[in-house]
Design an enzyme around this catalytic site. Structure first.
Site, PDB file in Angstrom:
ATOM      1  N   LYS A 172       0.826  -1.209   0.000  1.00 35.32           N
ATOM      2  CA  LYS A 172       0.000   0.000   0.000  1.00 35.32           C
ATOM      3  C   LYS A 172       0.860   1.258   0.000  1.00 35.32           C
ATOM      4  O   LYS A 172       0.553   2.241  -0.694  1.00 35.32           O
ATOM      5  CB  LYS A 172      -0.920  -0.007   1.227  1.00 35.32           C
ATOM      6  CG  LYS A 172      -1.697   1.282   1.453  1.00 35.32           C
ATOM      7  CD  LYS A 172      -2.680   1.582   0.324  1.00 35.32           C
ATOM      8  CE  LYS A 172      -3.374   2.934   0.511  1.00 35.32           C
ATOM      9  NZ  LYS A 172      -4.250   2.993   1.673  1.00 35.32           N
ATOM     10  N   LYS A 241       1.257  11.450   5.810  1.00 30.47           N
ATOM     11  CA  LYS A 241       1.581  10.375   6.752  1.00 30.47           C
ATOM     12  C   LYS A 241       2.027   9.115   6.020  1.00 30.47           C
ATOM     13  O   LYS A 241       3.010   8.471   6.398  1.00 30.47           O
ATOM     14  CB  LYS A 241       0.355  10.107   7.633  1.00 30.47           C
ATOM     15  CG  LYS A 241       0.508   8.962   8.624  1.00 30.47           C
ATOM     16  CD  LYS A 241      -0.087   7.643   8.118  1.00 30.47           C
ATOM     17  CE  LYS A 241      -1.595   7.732   7.934  1.00 30.47           C
ATOM     18  NZ  LYS A 241      -2.165   6.420   7.490  1.00 30.47           N
TER      19      LYS A 241
END
Length: 297
Positions: A172, A241
Site C-alpha cells: 500500500k 503520513k
C-alpha cells in the site's frame, strides 16, 4: 445471502462504504465508531452498533477495521476494551494504512491471545469503496486467505500479496508513494504551463495523449483542480503520513528515496499551508502561490 456476522470498527468515509457493501451482500454486521454521524446510516440499514472494539470482537469471529492513524489502530487492537479483549474474534483484518512496523506489532500482540492479525489495506478512494472496486492488498496464510476472500470480494479486487505481517502495508505504501508523486510532479508541470501561457485543459489533453499521462493528469487534475472543486476525497495530511511511513520503511531497508524525499517535502509544505484536512489535490496550491498563477477556475 450470507449468514455470517462480521464485525467492523471505524465506519467513516472509507469504512462506512465498505461496511455498507457487506450489509448489501447479506452479512450481519456489528459495528463500532466513536462518531454518531458515521454509525447511524449503517444502523438504519440493519447494522448493530456496540460501545467498544471489544464488544465487536465478542460478536464476530472476523473483525475488520478502517482507521485513520497507526496509533489508533494499535489502541483499537491492543488497548483497553480493544480487539484483544473480545471473546469470539479469531481474525482481525486491518484495512487501514499503518506501515509494516505497526502491522507486525499488532500481529505479535494479538497472537498472544490466539487471534490472527491480517493486514489488508485498500486503495481506490471513496468512489472505489462505494462501487466495490478498491484494490485490497492482503497478507496472511493461504488458509486464512481462503476464509477471508469471499468476504473481501464484496469490497473490492483482492490481491494475496504475501504471507508475513506487514507485506500488505508495504504494498500500500508503494502505491501511495506513486500516487503522491504523480500529483506533485503533475502539479508543477501544469502550473509551469499555465505560467507560460498555455490553457490548463489543453495541457491535460495533450499529456493524456502522450507518454506523460498518469493518475493525476487522467483523473485528479481535470476532475478536481481545473474546476477548483478539490473533492477527490483523501486528506493531504493522511497522504503526508503515508509517504512518511514509506520513507521510514525504505530507510530501514537501505533503499534510497531521492525523489520520494522531495515529494514528502512538498507534501509537508502543503499540509502546513492548506491544513491536514485539505484534499490531496490541493497539493497544487502552494505551487500556484509561488508561481503567481491559478490553474483553472
Amino acid at each position: 445471502m450470507a449468514e455470517e456476522n462480521i464485525g467492523f470498527v471505524g465506519v467513516g468515509r472509507m469504512g462506512g462504504r465498505m461496511a455498507g457493501r457487506l450489509l448489501q451482500a447479506g452479512y450481519g454486521l456489528t459495528i463500532h465508531d466513536t462518531t454518531d454521524a458515521a454509525a447511524e446510516p449503517l444502523v438504519a440499514l440493519g447494522a448493530r452498533r456496540v460501545d467498544s472494539p471489544a464488544a465487536v470482537a465478542s460478536a464476530a469471529e472476523i473483525v475488520l477495521a478502517s482507521l485513520p492513524t497507526p496509533p489508533i489502530v494499535e489502541t483499537v487492537a491492543l488497548g483497553p476494551k480493544g480487539i484483544i479483549e473480545g471473546g469470539r474474534v479469531k481474525i482481525f483484518v486491518d484495512m487501514s494504512t499503518t506501515g509494516a512496523t505497526y502491522a507486525r506489532r499488532v500481529a505479535d500482540g494479538l497472537a498472544a491471545k490466539g487471534i490472527m492479525a491480517v493486514d489488508a489495506p485498500v486503495s481506490g478512494g471513496i468512489a472505489g469503496a462505494e462501487r466495490g472496486t478498491v484494490a485490497v492488498m492482503v497478507s496472511c496464510s493461504d488458509e486464512i486467505f481462503g476464509r477471508l476472500k469471499p468476504v473481501l470480494d464484496h469490497i473490492g479486487k483482492v490481491f494475496h500479496v504475501g504471507t508475513q505481517p506487514g507485506l500488505g502495508q508495504t504494498m500500500k505504501l508503494l502505491n501511495n508513494l506513486l500516487s503522491a508523486t504523480a500529483m506533485a510532479i503533475s502539479s508543477e508541470a501544469v502550473v509551469m504551463g499555465v505560467k507560460a501561457g498555455l490553457d490548463p485543459k489543453m495541457i491535460i489533453d495533450v499529456i493524456n495523449s502522450g507518454s506523460g499521462r498518469n493518475t493525476a493528469t487522467q483523473d485528479k487534475i481535470p476532475r478536481c483542480v481545473i474546476p477548483r472543486t478539490f473533492d477527490f476525497g483523501f486528506a493531504i495530511g493522511l497522504l503526508n503520513k503515508d509517504v512518511r511511513l514509506c520513507l521510514q520503511e525504505a530507510d530501514a531497508l537501505g533503499v534510497p528515496m531521492v525523489v520520494g524525499s522531495a515529494v514528502r517535502q512538498l507534501l509537508s509544505i502543503a499540509t502546513a499551508s492548506e491544513g491536514p484536512d485539505a484534499d490531496m489535490t490541493e497539493l497544487v496550491k502552494p505551487v500556484e502561490k509561488w508561481a503567481g498563477v491559478r490553474v483553472g477556475g
